[in-house]
Design a protein around this motif. Structure first.
Motif, PDB file in Angstrom:
ATOM      1  N   GLY A  20     -29.073  19.756  -5.388  1.00 59.47           N
ATOM      2  CA  GLY A  20     -27.678  19.482  -5.080  1.00 59.47           C
ATOM      3  C   GLY A  20     -27.124  20.558  -4.155  1.00 59.47           C
ATOM      4  O   GLY A  20     -27.420  21.734  -4.321  1.00 59.47           O
ATOM      5  N   ARG A  21     -26.351  20.130  -3.149  1.00 56.82           N
ATOM      6  CA  ARG A  21     -25.692  21.064  -2.238  1.00 56.82           C
ATOM      7  C   ARG A  21     -24.202  21.084  -2.577  1.00 56.82           C
ATOM      8  O   ARG A  21     -23.536  20.045  -2.546  1.00 56.82           O
ATOM      9  N   HIS A  22     -23.699  22.273  -2.911  1.00 58.86           N
ATOM     10  CA  HIS A  22     -22.289  22.421  -3.249  1.00 58.86           C
ATOM     11  C   HIS A  22     -21.459  22.119  -2.005  1.00 58.86           C
ATOM     12  O   HIS A  22     -21.685  22.689  -0.936  1.00 58.86           O
ATOM     13  N   ARG A  23     -20.534  21.199  -2.139  1.00 63.30           N
ATOM     14  CA  ARG A  23     -19.756  20.732  -0.983  1.00 63.30           C
ATOM     15  C   ARG A  23     -18.937  21.839  -0.338  1.00 63.30           C
ATOM     16  O   ARG A  23     -18.765  21.857   0.871  1.00 63.30           O
ATOM     17  N   GLU A  24     -18.419  22.757  -1.135  1.00 61.50           N
ATOM     18  CA  GLU A  24     -17.556  23.799  -0.597  1.00 61.50           C
ATOM     19  C   GLU A  24     -18.350  24.982  -0.040  1.00 61.50           C
ATOM     20  O   GLU A  24     -18.092  25.448   1.059  1.00 61.50           O
ATOM     21  N   SER A  25     -19.327  25.464  -0.792  1.00 59.68           N
ATOM     22  CA  SER A  25     -20.044  26.686  -0.386  1.00 59.68           C
ATOM     23  C   SER A  25     -21.347  26.419   0.371  1.00 59.68           C
ATOM     24  O   SER A  25     -21.859  27.303   1.043  1.00 59.68           O
ATOM     25  N   GLY A  26     -21.917  25.207   0.223  1.00 56.26           N
ATOM     26  CA  GLY A  26     -23.198  24.897   0.857  1.00 56.26           C
ATOM     27  C   GLY A  26     -24.397  25.378   0.051  1.00 56.26           C
ATOM     28  O   GLY A  26     -25.540  25.127   0.430  1.00 56.26           O
ATOM     29  N   ARG A  27     -24.156  26.068  -1.058  1.00 55.11           N
ATOM     30  CA  ARG A  27     -25.243  26.573  -1.901  1.00 55.11           C
ATOM     31  C   ARG A  27     -26.054  25.415  -2.470  1.00 55.11           C
ATOM     32  O   ARG A  27     -25.497  24.424  -2.934  1.00 55.11           O
ATOM     33  N   ILE A  28     -27.383  25.546  -2.439  1.00 55.16           N
ATOM     34  CA  ILE A  28     -28.275  24.514  -2.963  1.00 55.16           C
ATOM     35  C   ILE A  28     -28.809  24.955  -4.319  1.00 55.16           C
ATOM     36  O   ILE A  28     -29.213  26.104  -4.498  1.00 55.16           O
ATOM     37  N   VAL A  29     -28.818  24.023  -5.270  1.00 58.89           N
ATOM     38  CA  VAL A  29     -29.298  24.294  -6.624  1.00 58.89           C
ATOM     39  C   VAL A  29     -30.307  23.223  -7.030  1.00 58.89           C
ATOM     40  O   VAL A  29     -30.353  22.137  -6.458  1.00 58.89           O
ATOM     41  N   PHE A  30     -31.111  23.560  -8.036  1.00 58.67           N
ATOM     42  CA  PHE A  30     -32.017  22.596  -8.647  1.00 58.67           C
ATOM     43  C   PHE A  30     -32.041  22.872 -10.131  1.00 58.67           C
ATOM     44  O   PHE A  30     -32.114  24.034 -10.532  1.00 58.67           O
ATOM     45  N   PRO A  31     -31.965  21.841 -10.949  1.00 55.61           N
ATOM     46  CA  PRO A  31     -31.868  20.424 -10.607  1.00 55.61           C
ATOM     47  C   PRO A  31     -30.456  20.041 -10.180  1.00 55.61           C
ATOM     48  O   PRO A  31     -29.523  20.826 -10.307  1.00 55.61           O
ATOM     49  N   PHE A  32     -30.328  18.802  -9.692  1.00 59.84           N
ATOM     50  CA  PHE A  32     -29.026  18.293  -9.300  1.00 59.84           C
ATOM     51  C   PHE A  32     -28.111  18.314 -10.521  1.00 59.84           C
ATOM     52  O   PHE A  32     -28.453  17.775 -11.576  1.00 59.84           O
ATOM     53  N   PRO A  33     -26.947  18.956 -10.424  1.00 60.83           N
ATOM     54  CA  PRO A  33     -26.089  19.113 -11.601  1.00 60.83           C
ATOM     55  C   PRO A  33     -25.294  17.874 -12.006  1.00 60.83           C
ATOM     56  O   PRO A  33     -24.661  17.875 -13.054  1.00 60.83           O
ATOM     57  N   GLY A  34     -25.316  16.828 -11.177  1.00 61.93           N
ATOM     58  CA  GLY A  34     -24.587  15.620 -11.539  1.00 61.93           C
ATOM     59  C   GLY A  34     -23.084  15.758 -11.442  1.00 61.93           C
ATOM     60  O   GLY A  34     -22.347  15.013 -12.064  1.00 61.93           O
ATOM     61  N   SER A  35     -22.623  16.711 -10.674  1.00 63.45           N
ATOM     62  CA  SER A  35     -21.195  16.959 -10.519  1.00 63.45           C
ATOM     63  C   SER A  35     -20.715  16.394  -9.183  1.00 63.45           C
ATOM     64  O   SER A  35     -21.457  16.364  -8.199  1.00 63.45           O
ATOM     65  N   GLU A  36     -19.467  15.983  -9.157  1.00 63.86           N
ATOM     66  CA  GLU A  36     -18.878  15.479  -7.908  1.00 63.86           C
ATOM     67  C   GLU A  36     -18.737  16.582  -6.862  1.00 63.86           C
ATOM     68  O   GLU A  36     -18.499  16.295  -5.695  1.00 63.86           O
ATOM     69  N   ASP A  37     -18.874  17.833  -7.273  1.00 61.00           N
ATOM     70  CA  ASP A  37     -18.789  18.951  -6.338  1.00 61.00           C
ATOM     71  C   ASP A  37     -20.074  19.143  -5.541  1.00 61.00           C
ATOM     72  O   ASP A  37     -20.136  19.998  -4.659  1.00 61.00           O
ATOM     73  N   PHE A  38     -21.128  18.368  -5.872  1.00 60.13           N
ATOM     74  CA  PHE A  38     -22.433  18.514  -5.228  1.00 60.13           C
ATOM     75  C   PHE A  38     -22.878  17.197  -4.608  1.00 60.13           C
ATOM     76  O   PHE A  38     -22.627  16.124  -5.162  1.00 60.13           O
ATOM     77  N   ASP A  39     -23.559  17.294  -3.460  1.00 67.33           N
ATOM     78  CA  ASP A  39     -24.209  16.151  -2.836  1.00 67.33           C
ATOM     79  C   ASP A  39     -25.698  16.234  -3.111  1.00 67.33           C
ATOM     80  O   ASP A  39     -26.275  17.335  -3.135  1.00 67.33           O
ATOM     81  N   LEU A  40     -26.339  15.089  -3.304  1.00 69.38           N
ATOM     82  CA  LEU A  40     -27.793  15.048  -3.471  1.00 69.38           C
ATOM     83  C   LEU A  40     -28.473  15.550  -2.203  1.00 69.38           C
ATOM     84  O   LEU A  40     -28.043  15.215  -1.093  1.00 69.38           O
ATOM     85  N   VAL A  41     -29.536  16.319  -2.377  1.00 64.74           N
ATOM     86  CA  VAL A  41     -30.302  16.793  -1.227  1.00 64.74           C
ATOM     87  C   VAL A  41     -31.783  16.871  -1.620  1.00 64.74           C
ATOM     88  O   VAL A  41     -32.120  17.486  -2.626  1.00 64.74           O
ATOM     89  N   PRO A  42     -32.672  16.177  -0.852  1.00 64.29           N
ATOM     90  CA  PRO A  42     -34.097  16.310  -1.122  1.00 64.29           C
ATOM     91  C   PRO A  42     -34.560  17.696  -0.672  1.00 64.29           C
ATOM     92  O   PRO A  42     -34.217  18.149   0.426  1.00 64.29           O
ATOM     93  N   LEU A  43     -35.300  18.371  -1.522  1.00 64.41           N
ATOM     94  CA  LEU A  43     -35.749  19.727  -1.228  1.00 64.41           C
ATOM     95  C   LEU A  43     -37.094  19.714  -0.502  1.00 64.41           C
ATOM     96  O   LEU A  43     -37.847  18.742  -0.592  1.00 64.41           O
TER      97      LEU A  43
END
Length: 130
Positions: A20-43
């Motif tokens: 997941g890529r945080h919409r505001e900061s651009g930080r990428i996390v794994f696993p996808f947190p399922g939050s509206e603050d993140f967009d899905l991103v294939p790693l």
């Protein structure tokens, strides 16, 4: 492939992990947190070994759903360049052959190789190994 959790892998072959890529900061996390603050991103599939250890005892159940006959495995942190660091099983190599920085590639392995139809978990193997 039947993954151990929904939304863990992409549908492509070979699969990639879904972060997941945080919409505001651009930080990428794994696993996808399922939050509206993140967009899905294939790693990315390729990374390098950041750190590792050997899991020498059977984890508590739940959440562990693996075999009762526990066998130690290598677990590592794999740095995916420009993305994030992922914790996953390290497969296809002995602990004595590991070195920090070694190139690794994503694969999927069964949680319990002795059980037919077992769900797949993310793992990394030395680059160039199939």
């Amino acid at each position: 492939m039947k993954a151990i959790a929904e939304g863990l892998f992409t549908d492509e072959s070979p699969p990639r992990l879904i972060g997941g890529r945080h919409r505001e900061s651009g930080r990428i996390v794994f696993p996808f947190p399922g939050s509206e603050d993140f967009d899905l991103v294939p790693l990315g599939r390729d990374g390098s070994l950041w750190s590792w250890t050997v899991q020498r005892y059977r984890p508590k159940s739940p959440p562990y759903a693996g075999p009762d006959d526990f066998a130690p495995w290598i677990v590592g942190y794999v740095e995916l360049p420009g993305e994030t660091i992922v914790e996953a099983r390290i497969d296809g190599v002995s602990a004595e052959s590991l070195s920090i920085g070694m190139p690794l590639t994503l694969t999927a392995v069964p949680l319990d190789p002795a059980c037919p139809g077992q769900r797949m978990i993310p793992a990394f193997r030395p680059a160039g190994q199939s």
